[in-house]
Design a protein around this motif. Structure first.
Motif, PDB file in Angstrom:
ATOM      1  N   ILE A  47       0.870  -1.178   0.000  1.00 47.47           N
ATOM      2  CA  ILE A  47       0.000   0.000   0.000  1.00 47.47           C
ATOM      3  C   ILE A  47       0.906   1.227   0.000  1.00 47.47           C
ATOM      4  O   ILE A  47       1.396   1.667   1.041  1.00 47.47           O
ATOM      5  CB  ILE A  47      -0.920   0.021   1.235  1.00 47.47           C
ATOM      6  N   ASP A  48       1.149   1.777  -1.199  1.00 41.42           N
ATOM      7  CA  ASP A  48       2.038   2.933  -1.291  1.00 41.42           C
ATOM      8  C   ASP A  48       1.590   3.934  -2.347  1.00 41.42           C
ATOM      9  O   ASP A  48       2.360   4.785  -2.784  1.00 41.42           O
ATOM     10  CB  ASP A  48       3.474   2.490  -1.569  1.00 41.42           C
ATOM     11  N   GLY A  49       0.317   3.847  -2.765  1.00 51.17           N
ATOM     12  CA  GLY A  49      -0.207   4.801  -3.730  1.00 51.17           C
ATOM     13  C   GLY A  49      -0.294   6.201  -3.155  1.00 51.17           C
ATOM     14  O   GLY A  49      -0.458   6.391  -1.947  1.00 51.17           O
ATOM     15  N   SER A  50      -0.217   7.209  -4.011  1.00 55.17           N
ATOM     16  CA  SER A  50      -0.135   8.595  -3.551  1.00 55.17           C
ATOM     17  C   SER A  50      -1.479   9.193  -3.161  1.00 55.17           C
ATOM     18  O   SER A  50      -1.520  10.245  -2.522  1.00 55.17           O
ATOM     19  CB  SER A  50       0.498   9.464  -4.644  1.00 55.17           C
ATOM     20  N   GLU A  51      -2.594   8.543  -3.539  1.00 49.25           N
ATOM     21  CA  GLU A  51      -3.922   9.073  -3.171  1.00 49.25           C
ATOM     22  C   GLU A  51      -4.567   8.158  -2.143  1.00 49.25           C
ATOM     23  O   GLU A  51      -4.686   6.949  -2.356  1.00 49.25           O
ATOM     24  CB  GLU A  51      -4.823   9.191  -4.399  1.00 49.25           C
ATOM     25  N   ILE A  52      -4.995   8.743  -1.032  1.00 47.54           N
ATOM     26  CA  ILE A  52      -5.657   7.953  -0.002  1.00 47.54           C
ATOM     27  C   ILE A  52      -7.146   7.864  -0.294  1.00 47.54           C
ATOM     28  O   ILE A  52      -7.724   8.777  -0.909  1.00 47.54           O
ATOM     29  CB  ILE A  52      -5.422   8.556   1.393  1.00 47.54           C
ATOM     30  N   PRO A  53      -7.808   6.769   0.114  1.00 50.16           N
ATOM     31  CA  PRO A  53      -9.255   6.653  -0.104  1.00 50.16           C
ATOM     32  C   PRO A  53     -10.029   7.735   0.641  1.00 50.16           C
ATOM     33  O   PRO A  53      -9.754   8.014   1.810  1.00 50.16           O
ATOM     34  CB  PRO A  53      -9.578   5.256   0.447  1.00 50.16           C
ATOM     35  N   ASP A  54     -10.976   8.358  -0.044  1.00 44.30           N
ATOM     36  CA  ASP A  54     -11.803   9.403   0.546  1.00 44.30           C
ATOM     37  C   ASP A  54     -13.041   9.555  -0.327  1.00 44.30           C
ATOM     38  O   ASP A  54     -12.900   9.750  -1.544  1.00 44.30           O
ATOM     39  CB  ASP A  54     -11.027  10.720   0.622  1.00 44.30           C
ATOM     40  N   PRO A  55     -14.256   9.407   0.225  1.00 44.23           N
ATOM     41  CA  PRO A  55     -14.567   9.243   1.647  1.00 44.23           C
ATOM     42  C   PRO A  55     -14.218   7.845   2.166  1.00 44.23           C
ATOM     43  O   PRO A  55     -13.955   6.939   1.385  1.00 44.23           O
ATOM     44  CB  PRO A  55     -16.078   9.479   1.695  1.00 44.23           C
ATOM     45  N   ILE A  56     -14.243   7.729   3.492  1.00 38.74           N
ATOM     46  CA  ILE A  56     -13.990   6.454   4.145  1.00 38.74           C
ATOM     47  C   ILE A  56     -15.283   5.647   4.156  1.00 38.74           C
ATOM     48  O   ILE A  56     -16.320   6.122   4.619  1.00 38.74           O
ATOM     49  CB  ILE A  56     -13.482   6.672   5.576  1.00 38.74           C
ATOM     50  N   CYS A  57     -15.230   4.433   3.657  1.00 36.29           N
ATOM     51  CA  CYS A  57     -16.429   3.588   3.592  1.00 36.29           C
ATOM     52  C   CYS A  57     -16.438   2.484   4.646  1.00 36.29           C
ATOM     53  O   CYS A  57     -17.455   1.825   4.827  1.00 36.29           O
ATOM     54  CB  CYS A  57     -16.553   2.948   2.212  1.00 36.29           C
ATOM     55  N   ALA A  58     -15.320   2.247   5.290  1.00 37.24           N
ATOM     56  CA  ALA A  58     -15.223   1.240   6.349  1.00 37.24           C
ATOM     57  C   ALA A  58     -15.020   1.933   7.680  1.00 37.24           C
ATOM     58  O   ALA A  58     -14.694   3.117   7.740  1.00 37.24           O
ATOM     59  CB  ALA A  58     -14.079   0.270   6.064  1.00 37.24           C
ATOM     60  N   GLU A  59     -15.193   1.176   8.764  1.00 36.07           N
ATOM     61  CA  GLU A  59     -15.069   1.755  10.089  1.00 36.07           C
ATOM     62  C   GLU A  59     -13.624   2.007  10.462  1.00 36.07           C
ATOM     63  O   GLU A  59     -12.708   1.644   9.753  1.00 36.07           O
ATOM     64  CB  GLU A  59     -15.717   0.842  11.134  1.00 36.07           C
ATOM     65  N   ASN A  60     -13.439   2.681  11.604  1.00 34.16           N
ATOM     66  CA  ASN A  60     -12.133   2.859  12.247  1.00 34.16           C
ATOM     67  C   ASN A  60     -11.267   3.919  11.585  1.00 34.16           C
ATOM     68  O   ASN A  60     -10.231   3.627  11.018  1.00 34.16           O
ATOM     69  CB  ASN A  60     -11.354   1.542  12.320  1.00 34.16           C
ATOM     70  N   GLY A  61     -11.703   5.168  11.682  1.00 35.18           N
ATOM     71  CA  GLY A  61     -10.791   6.241  11.322  1.00 35.18           C
ATOM     72  C   GLY A  61     -11.205   7.039  10.119  1.00 35.18           C
ATOM     73  O   GLY A  61     -12.056   6.646   9.324  1.00 35.18           O
ATOM     74  N   THR A  62     -10.609   8.209   9.975  1.00 34.77           N
ATOM     75  CA  THR A  62     -10.875   9.117   8.880  1.00 34.77           C
ATOM     76  C   THR A  62      -9.687   9.146   7.937  1.00 34.77           C
ATOM     77  O   THR A  62      -8.636   8.573   8.203  1.00 34.77           O
ATOM     78  CB  THR A  62     -11.132  10.536   9.411  1.00 34.77           C
ATOM     79  N   SER A  63      -9.838   9.852   6.816  1.00 39.07           N
ATOM     80  CA  SER A  63      -8.764   9.939   5.842  1.00 39.07           C
ATOM     81  C   SER A  63      -7.548  10.657   6.403  1.00 39.07           C
ATOM     82  O   SER A  63      -6.429  10.478   5.915  1.00 39.07           O
ATOM     83  CB  SER A  63      -9.261  10.641   4.578  1.00 39.07           C
ATOM     84  N   SER A  64      -7.731  11.471   7.446  1.00 40.86           N
ATOM     85  CA  SER A  64      -6.591  12.173   8.042  1.00 40.86           C
ATOM     86  C   SER A  64      -5.627  11.214   8.726  1.00 40.86           C
ATOM     87  O   SER A  64      -4.493  11.584   9.026  1.00 40.86           O
ATOM     88  CB  SER A  64      -7.091  13.216   9.052  1.00 40.86           C
ATOM     89  N   MET A  65      -6.083   9.989   8.985  1.00 38.61           N
ATOM     90  CA  MET A  65      -5.226   8.996   9.626  1.00 38.61           C
ATOM     91  C   MET A  65      -4.427   8.191   8.605  1.00 38.61           C
ATOM     92  O   MET A  65      -3.669   7.307   8.983  1.00 38.61           O
ATOM     93  CB  MET A  65      -6.069   8.037  10.470  1.00 38.61           C
ATOM     94  N   LEU A  66      -4.576   8.494   7.315  1.00 39.65           N
ATOM     95  CA  LEU A  66      -3.986   7.686   6.260  1.00 39.65           C
ATOM     96  C   LEU A  66      -2.879   8.441   5.539  1.00 39.65           C
ATOM     97  O   LEU A  66      -2.846   9.675   5.524  1.00 39.65           O
ATOM     98  CB  LEU A  66      -5.060   7.276   5.250  1.00 39.65           C
ATOM     99  N   GLU A  67      -1.991   7.666   4.899  1.00 30.94           N
ATOM    100  CA  GLU A  67      -0.952   8.257   4.058  1.00 30.94           C
ATOM    101  C   GLU A  67      -1.005   7.732   2.631  1.00 30.94           C
ATOM    102  O   GLU A  67      -0.707   8.469   1.692  1.00 30.94           O
ATOM    103  CB  GLU A  67       0.430   7.959   4.641  1.00 30.94           C
ATOM    104  N   PHE A  68      -1.393   6.467   2.462  1.00 28.29           N
ATOM    105  CA  PHE A  68      -1.294   5.836   1.151  1.00 28.29           C
ATOM    106  C   PHE A  68      -2.572   5.059   0.826  1.00 28.29           C
ATOM    107  O   PHE A  68      -3.379   4.741   1.703  1.00 28.29           O
ATOM    108  CB  PHE A  68      -0.095   4.883   1.102  1.00 28.29           C
ATOM    109  N   GLY A  69      -2.703   4.738  -0.449  1.00 23.76           N
ATOM    110  CA  GLY A  69      -3.811   3.915  -0.908  1.00 23.76           C
ATOM    111  C   GLY A  69      -3.426   3.151  -2.161  1.00 23.76           C
ATOM    112  O   GLY A  69      -2.396   3.423  -2.788  1.00 23.76           O
TER     113      GLY A  69
END
Length: 700
Positions: A47-69
């Motif tokens: 998991i090292d893609g430059s765009e993070i998933p947004d909106p979040i569709c699964a539980e446990n956290g928001t996109s601000s908690m992510l770096e990669f997708g």
């Protein structure tokens, strides 16, 4: 864009099937890449893609908690029901991997969540299913919320699983943080939605007329966030629930102020690898204590001084002589406080999860003797008899089991008046899921065979709730619901069921909803219901630890315990929910409070919320028994009882003259050992067949 070669198991694919092999760093790259068009097994290198998933569709956290997708485009060639899975029980190469998946419709820049999942597969893997239309475009995105490692995922097509007796509708809410709680936070008896970050508590307050008022409450930096669990309860009795954050290195308490609009952070310096956390009155002094499972050491607990000040204890202590899970290697994961032996005090079941042939993986059941001492009656490994020889080997309950589990669901699944347990396995190791029937004598029998629970998905979350309001408690378990058939068998439904999350009534319609990322609203049916809110006075203000019992004409008896903290990580409602099926009335509601107070409400209104304050009825008949002989009186060590009737089903409680309960237990003979009581005057109360009989005695 990056092109990665994927492994494909050709034996799983129909002959001549076309499929795509393109992974992308962004949604825009995926939109022009060769799409996946059919089933197969694909490998994600990292998991090292430059765009993070947004909106979040699964539980446990928001996109601000992510770096990669990582992004994929899926364009099916047939309309079907599809499943995307990294389940380590099937894809054993994914063992130890933690994945989270999001599925979208729409176009890049205006994506709409269709589905998502975090932990419905074995361990921390993902399983999500949804309907697709031939030729339409769907985007599949994986994020680095928990793990950046590579893994395989399987896409399969087929018929959807069976439809359940109820359905759920997704509702988007403005939640910020990890979605952890459905619990009343402003004391209006309506369940609110609680999400948490290290500097923020986001509460979606449920409005009486429907909908929510989303409020972000800024807090000081929390030393520990609820990375493992959240619990709620009113520690200081000011009318507003406080929060316990169970973190990977310690515990943080957030105290609500006098009107619930702000929180004060308090964290201890003690190292606690927290797992499940609970609020419970451990020593039954009327003040709410806190309990936290420790992963690698004996469990910890915080005893309340009555003013909201908590003192840290671990293992055996002056506060709890034998402790509450004292294995030196821990392995403590999911706890439930439950009155399993019907003696009107709360016992503790610990679901254990540590692999290998080791003693700290065996589940434990700590029986409360009513005076603050707990004894493990599920010492299946023999650890306690070896480490504490005076205790001996005690697996009398038959629950000392090495099930590889993280949590259990306790409820009276057969409505016979005692609590049964579903021990949900997190993997196929050590025999899989177990359903244990309470025999009513302190023992349990294995009822797994033929019950239907064996087909449930492996995972870490198992929590009870009557989702279809038929009067029989179901089990929310890892992306599905085990619907109770009313005969101690269950039907496992996954189609359109909510993923694991906190449970409560988020729109005040009497049906249980689930919150994680999105809110899953229960569409309901025509069945009736009753909701009860408990206000303690002599007991803790939430009434946590109370036993509620109702009877209705068709269903008969139902029981519930008021609990803070069920399943593994979430905080579900403190309001007590009963489904009534077609019954149009409730004959009576009885509440056995932790203090020993008993309230009985006759013919309560149904399809409504009933608020009960401790001691408001006291309507059970109380009398001095004329044919009950207590001797010797005064006594030094033992009370002998003699009467024209037996005590087979009776519970005795001893109060001091200030009304404080000092002893509580079920009769196993016609004698009571009172040698540990201080010198003074006491009242012996016997609760038998719905009547309370009492006598005074003197201890010297």
């Amino acid at each position: 864009m990056k092109n990665i070669t994927y492994s494909l198991l050709l034996l799983l694919l129909p002959s001549g099937l076309l499929w795509g092999q393109i992974s992308s760093d962004t949604c825009a790259d995926a939109a022009t890449a060769t799409p996946i068009t059919g089933p197969g097994i694909y490998s994600v290198i990292a998991i090292d893609g430059s765009e993070i998933p947004d909106p979040i569709c699964a539980e446990n956290g928001t996109s601000s908690m992510l770096e990669f997708g990582e992004w994929y485009r899926y364009t099916p060639t047939v309309s079907s029901y599809i499943t995307i899975s990294t389940d380590s029980n099937i894809l054993t190469q994914n063992s130890g991997i933690d994945t989270r998946v999001h599925v979208y419709t729409g176009s890049c820049g205006s994506l709409v969540c269709l589905a998502g999942d975090d932990d419905s597969g074995g361990g921390f893997t993902s399983i999500v299913g949804f309907d697709v239309v031939s030729g339409e475009t769907y985007y599949i995105a994986w994020d680095d919320r928990w793990d950046e490692s590579g893994f395989d995922f399987q896409l399969s097509e087929g018929s959807p699983p069976p439809i359940g007796p109820i359905s759920f509708t997704s509702q988007t809410v403005a939640a910020t943080g990890s979605d952890r709680g459905v619990v009343d936070m402003n004391n209006d008896k309506l369940d609110d939605l609680v999400s948490v970050t290290d500097t923020n508590i986001n509460i979606n307050y449920q409005l009486p007329g429907g909908g929510f008022n989303s409020v972000n409450i800024t807090t000081s930096q929390a030393d520990h966030i609820p990375s493992w669990s959240l619990a709620a309860g009113d520690i200081d009795g000011n009318g507003y629930n406080d929060l316990l954050y169970g973190g990977g290195a310690g515990v943080t308490f957030m105290y609500a102020n006098s009107d619930g609009t702000a929180f004060t952070e308090q964290s201890g310096s003690d190292y606690v690898f927290s797992q499940r956390s609970n609020f419970i009155d451990i020593n039954n002094d009327g003040a709410l204590d806190a309990f936290v499972c420790h992963d690698v050491a004996p469990n910890v607990y915080y005893i309340n001084d009555g003013s909201g000040n908590l003192t840290f204890y671990q293992g055996a202590s002056t506060a709890v002589p034998k402790g509450l899970g004292t294995h030196t290697s821990g392995g403590n994961y999911g706890t439930v406080w439950v009155d399993y032996d019907n003696d009107r005090d709360m016992d503790l079941f610990i679901a254990k999860c540590r692999g290998g042939d080791v003693t700290h993986k065996w589940n434990e059941l700590w029986q409360n003797d009513g005076s603050g001492t707990y004894t493990n009656v599920a010492d299946g490994s023999g650890y306690y008899s070896t480490t504490f020889p005076a205790e001996g080997h005690n697996n009398s309950s038959n629950l000392g089991d090495p099930v590889q589990t993280w949590s259990s669901a306790w409820a009276d699944f057969d409505n016979d008046g005692d609590m049964d347990v579903y021990v949900g396995a997190s993997s196929s190791s050590d025999g899989g899921h177990k359903l244990m029937r309470n025999n009513g004598d302190g023992t349990f029998s294995d009822a797994t065979s033929g019950s239907g629970v064996s087909v449930a998905t492996y995972g870490i979350e198992n929590a009870p709730g009557d989702f279809d309001n038929d009067g029989y408690v179901d089990i929310l378990t890892n992306g599905g619901i085990l619907f109770n058939n009313g005969d101690f068998t269950f039907t496992h439904i996954t189609n359109d069921m909510p993923p694991s999350g906190p449970i409560g009534d988020a729109n005040n319609d009497g049906f249980l909803d689930v919150f994680n990322g999105n809110l899953r609203i229960n569409d309901g049916n025509s069945n009736n219901w009753l909701k009860v809110c408990t206000n303690g006075t002599n007991s803790n203000i939430n009434g946590i630890g109370a036993r509620l019992e109702i009877t209705s004409p068709g269903i008969g008896k139902q029981i519930r315990d008021v609990r803070s903290g069920e399943g593994f990580r979430y905080m579900s409602s403190l309001n007590t929910h009963f489904g009534l099926g077609a019954d149009t009335s409730v004959t009576n509601l009885t509440i056995y409070w932790p203090s020993g107070t008993v309230d009985v409400i006759t013919n309560p209104s149904i399809n409504s919320t009933l608020i009960v304050t401790e001691g408001e009825t006291l309507s059970l008949e109380q009398s001095l028994v004329q044919d009950l002989i207590i001797y010797p009186n005064p006594t030094k060590d033992v009370l002998n009882l003699n009467a024209t009737y037996g005590f087979e089903n009776a519970i005795y409680t001893i109060f001091d003259l200030n009304g404080k309960r000092v002893m509580n237990n079920r009769f196993n003979s016609n004698t009571i050992d009172v040698s540990q009581l201080s010198t003074g005057n006491y009242i012996l109360r016997i609760l038998d067949n719905g009547k309370i009989n009492s006598q005074k005695f003197i201890k010297y």
